[in-house]
Design a protein around this motif. Structure first.
Motif, PDB file in Angstrom:
ATOM      1  N   CYS A   1       0.850  -1.176   0.000  1.00  0.00           N
ATOM      2  CA  CYS A   1       0.000   0.000   0.000  1.00  0.00           C
ATOM      3  C   CYS A   1       0.896   1.238   0.000  1.00  0.00           C
ATOM      4  O   CYS A   1       2.085   1.149   0.262  1.00  0.00           O
ATOM      5  CB  CYS A   1      -0.911   0.022   1.218  1.00  0.00           C
ATOM      6  SG  CYS A   1      -2.079  -1.347   1.240  1.00  0.00           S
TER       7      CYS A   1
ATOM      8  N   THR B   1      -8.083  -9.996  -0.514  1.00  0.00           N
ATOM      9  CA  THR B   1      -8.531 -11.206   0.168  1.00  0.00           C
ATOM     10  C   THR B   1      -9.991 -11.494  -0.152  1.00  0.00           C
ATOM     11  O   THR B   1     -10.347 -12.605  -0.570  1.00  0.00           O
ATOM     12  CB  THR B   1      -8.331 -11.074   1.689  1.00  0.00           C
ATOM     13  OG1 THR B   1      -6.936 -10.912   1.951  1.00  0.00           O
ATOM     14  CG2 THR B   1      -8.842 -12.303   2.430  1.00  0.00           C
TER      15      THR B   1
ATOM     16  N   HIS C   1      -1.085 -16.125  -2.878  1.00  0.00           N
ATOM     17  CA  HIS C   1      -1.215 -15.401  -1.608  1.00  0.00           C
ATOM     18  C   HIS C   1      -2.009 -16.233  -0.589  1.00  0.00           C
ATOM     19  O   HIS C   1      -2.892 -17.009  -0.957  1.00  0.00           O
ATOM     20  CB  HIS C   1      -1.920 -14.070  -1.859  1.00  0.00           C
ATOM     21  CG  HIS C   1      -1.987 -13.193  -0.657  1.00  0.00           C
ATOM     22  ND1 HIS C   1      -3.130 -13.054   0.105  1.00  0.00           N
ATOM     23  CD2 HIS C   1      -1.036 -12.424  -0.068  1.00  0.00           C
ATOM     24  CE1 HIS C   1      -2.887 -12.217   1.106  1.00  0.00           C
ATOM     25  NE2 HIS C   1      -1.623 -11.820   1.024  1.00  0.00           N
TER      26      HIS C   1
ATOM     27  N   THR D   1       3.217 -12.011  -4.748  1.00  0.00           N
ATOM     28  CA  THR D   1       3.479 -11.211  -3.553  1.00  0.00           C
ATOM     29  C   THR D   1       4.966 -11.195  -3.197  1.00  0.00           C
ATOM     30  O   THR D   1       5.507 -10.166  -2.808  1.00  0.00           O
ATOM     31  CB  THR D   1       2.671 -11.781  -2.371  1.00  0.00           C
ATOM     32  OG1 THR D   1       1.321 -11.957  -2.791  1.00  0.00           O
ATOM     33  CG2 THR D   1       2.718 -10.854  -1.174  1.00  0.00           C
TER      34      THR D   1
ATOM     35  N   ALA E   1      -3.877  -8.687  -7.860  1.00  0.00           N
ATOM     36  CA  ALA E   1      -4.166  -7.728  -6.784  1.00  0.00           C
ATOM     37  C   ALA E   1      -3.130  -6.608  -6.761  1.00  0.00           C
ATOM     38  O   ALA E   1      -3.471  -5.431  -6.714  1.00  0.00           O
ATOM     39  CB  ALA E   1      -4.194  -8.450  -5.438  1.00  0.00           C
TER      40      ALA E   1
ATOM     41  N   ARG F   1      12.780  -8.444   1.228  1.00  0.00           N
ATOM     42  CA  ARG F   1      11.887  -8.141   0.117  1.00  0.00           C
ATOM     43  C   ARG F   1      11.585  -6.645   0.130  1.00  0.00           C
ATOM     44  O   ARG F   1      11.209  -6.089   1.150  1.00  0.00           O
ATOM     45  CB  ARG F   1      10.638  -8.981   0.322  1.00  0.00           C
ATOM     46  CG  ARG F   1       9.477  -8.721  -0.553  1.00  0.00           C
ATOM     47  CD  ARG F   1       8.395  -9.748  -0.203  1.00  0.00           C
ATOM     48  NE  ARG F   1       7.117  -9.362  -0.728  1.00  0.00           N
ATOM     49  CZ  ARG F   1       6.249  -8.594  -0.094  1.00  0.00           C
ATOM     50  NH1 ARG F   1       6.534  -8.114   1.100  1.00  0.00           N
ATOM     51  NH2 ARG F   1       5.102  -8.289  -0.654  1.00  0.00           N
TER      52      ARG F   1
HETATM   53  N1  0PR Z   1      -3.165 -11.231  -3.710  1.00  0.00           N
HETATM   54  C1  0PR Z   1      -1.904 -10.817  -3.780  1.00  0.00           C
HETATM   55  C2  0PR Z   1      -1.060 -11.195  -4.959  1.00  0.00           C
HETATM   56  C3  0PR Z   1      -1.374 -10.029  -2.744  1.00  0.00           C
HETATM   57  O1  0PR Z   1      -0.096  -9.640  -2.792  1.00  0.00           O
HETATM   58  C4  0PR Z   1      -2.200  -9.692  -1.650  1.00  0.00           C
HETATM   59  C5  0PR Z   1      -1.694  -8.869  -0.506  1.00  0.00           C
HETATM   60  C6  0PR Z   1      -3.523 -10.155  -1.634  1.00  0.00           C
HETATM   61  C7  0PR Z   1      -3.976 -10.924  -2.692  1.00  0.00           C
HETATM   62  C8  0PR Z   1      -4.460  -9.842  -0.515  1.00  0.00           C
HETATM   63  O2  0PR Z   1      -4.820  -8.493  -0.553  1.00  0.00           O
HETATM   64  P1  0PR Z   1      -5.362  -7.725   0.722  1.00  0.00           P
HETATM   65  O3  0PR Z   1      -4.252  -7.645   1.708  1.00  0.00           O
HETATM   66  O4  0PR Z   1      -5.791  -6.406   0.149  1.00  0.00           O
HETATM   67  O5  0PR Z   1      -6.527  -8.490   1.236  1.00  0.00           O
HETATM   68  N2  0PR Z   1      -0.330  -8.650  -0.470  1.00  0.00           N
HETATM   69  C9  0PR Z   1       0.336  -7.977   0.619  1.00  0.00           C
HETATM   70  C10 0PR Z   1       0.919  -9.029   1.540  1.00  0.00           C
HETATM   71  O6  0PR Z   1       0.185  -9.860   2.083  1.00  0.00           O
HETATM   72  C11 0PR Z   1      -0.555  -7.075   1.369  1.00  0.00           C
HETATM   73  C12 0PR Z   1       0.149  -6.081   2.191  1.00  0.00           C
HETATM   74  C13 0PR Z   1      -0.144  -4.760   2.053  1.00  0.00           C
HETATM   75  C14 0PR Z   1       1.073  -6.429   3.170  1.00  0.00           C
HETATM   76  C15 0PR Z   1       0.449  -3.814   2.833  1.00  0.00           C
HETATM   77  C16 0PR Z   1       1.699  -5.492   3.955  1.00  0.00           C
HETATM   78  C17 0PR Z   1       1.374  -4.186   3.776  1.00  0.00           C
HETATM   79  O7  0PR Z   1       1.948  -3.237   4.575  1.00  0.00           O
HETATM   80  O8  0PR Z   1       2.136  -9.029   1.699  1.00  0.00           O
END
Ligand code: 0PR
Length: 352
Positions: free
Chosen positions: A17, A74, A104, A151, A178, A329
């Motif tokens: 984000c 999600t 994810h 991710t 996403a 990462r």
């Molecule tokens: N699909 C993918 C490919 C993703 O990378 C993520 C989240 C999702 C689905 C899920 O999305 P939501 O978190 O919006 O439900 N990827 C990051 C992760 O899990 C989300 C994230 C965002 C982590 C901000 C940390 C952060 O500070 O690593």
């Protein structure tokens, strides 16, 4: 109570984000008290949501998309699996979903909540191995998933082959874009609805789309897919609802439209070009210092840094996450500048 302040992004290298675009921030604030979950009452935000879906359709090259603005990736992934499971009712009572190992963890939640079996296909060079995926697909498979911008490593699965696998088995094909969805239009990767017969897709405005949290996106090739989610809502003015949550964020919807109106396509392209060049430069800098680097294909760099070094820079306020394999990462989001990364490298060198 002391006034709390939100996270400052200056040293955040771990997040998917970012600071919302100024227009997205303003739109979010204007629509804070609206609820697109009740479109009969909150008509203007409901109209904005149709606009958001239509704009997302442009990004992923899908005419007349069905879909809605979710609470995040999600929810969109859970709902995509739910569509596929519901569509296969009558065909199987033992449904499974085939995902690459890079998928994810939201798919683990989907499988748990929806009581479907999750089958994980091994990877080759960080992407789904399609032969291995084929071995896992059978007559009980309801959905095959491809990731477009993983991710951990920002990799893009071979979507056309995975789509064929799905459809040959009578299953649906879902793409999880996403994070990658607002970068991939400016690359040569095959990933979208025009590149392959994709049925459903996750693409989140609150990640590279630069909208305010919460704003995820679920898109479907046709309305009948979305209708698999419909339940009756007897006492609302609208008669059915496809969303998972009830009351939802009008701020997320409005900020998605504002961000895409401001940035699609030129603003997103400029940001992709900037971030990709920066990621490549940063990867070279780490490589020159002797750290093993996983070549970036999107603006995300993974590198094998000693754990004590990562701990030392973390103590200086740097936020760095790690991959399952233990690499550090770095996600090059809009708030990450060359100055940010130079100063990180200086701290890293000093700690080393
Ligand atoms: N699909 C993918 C490919 C993703 O990378 C993520 C989240 C999702 C689905 C899920 O999305 P939501 O978190 O919006 O439900 N990827 C990051 C992760 O899990 C989300 C994230 C965002 C982590 C901000 C940390 C952060 O500070 O690593």
């Amino acid at each position: 109570m002391q006034r709390a302040e939100p996270q400052d992004f200056a040293r955040v290298l771990s997040s998917m984000c970012t600071e919302p675009h100024p227009a997205a921030r303003a739109a979010a604030e204007r629509f804070l008290a609206t609820n697109p979950g009740d479109p009969g009452t909150y008509e203007s935000v409901a109209a904005l949501e149709r606009e958001a879906v239509s704009l997302l359709g442009e990004v992923v090259r899908l005419d007349d998309p069905a879909g809605y603005v979710t609470s995040g990736g999600t929810e969109a992934n859970v709902q995509a699996v739910r569509i596929a499971r519901n569509r296969a009712r009558g065909r199987t009572d033992d449904p499974n979903v085939v995902v690459p190992e890079s998928a994810h963890f939201s798919f683990t939640k989907a499988a748990d909540v929806l009581d479907v079996e999750l089958r994980r296909a091994p990877l080759t060079d960080y992407r789904a191995d399609t032969d291995a995926a084929a071995e896992l697909v059978d007559s009980d498979t309801v959905c095959v998933v491809g990731v477009a911008g993983s991710t951990e490593y920002g990799r893009v699965d071979p979507v056309a082959t995975l789509a064929d696998l799905a459809h040959d088995a009578g299953a649906l094909f879902h793409v999880d874009a996403a994070w990658g969805g607002f970068a991939l239009p400016f690359t040569d990767h095959a990933w979208d609805f025009a590149d392959a017969p994709v049925d459903t897709m996750t693409i989140d405005p609150h990640k590279l789309g630069q909208a305010a949290v919460p704003a995820g996106g679920l898109l479907a090739r046709s309305p009948d897919l979305l209708e698999e989610l419909a339940i009756d809502t007897p006492y609302l003015e609208s008669t059915s609802q496809v969303t998972l949550t009830g009351t939802r964020s009008g701020a997320g919807v409005a900020s998605s439209v504002a961000a895409m109106e401001a940035l699609w396509p030129d603003g997103y392209r400029a940001e992709f070009d900037r971030a990709m060049a920066l990621a490549e430069w940063f990867a070279d800098e780490l490589d020159a210092r002797g750290y093993a680097v996983v070549d970036p294909v999107l603006p995300l760099v993974a590198a094998d840094l000693p754990a004590d070094l990562v701990a030392a820079v973390r103590d200086l306020g740097w936020r760095v996450s790690k991959t399952g394999a233990g690499e550090a990462r770095f996600v090059v989001m809009p708030h990450v500048t060359r100055g940010t990364l130079r100063s990180f490298l200086a701290d890293l060198d000093a700690a080393a």
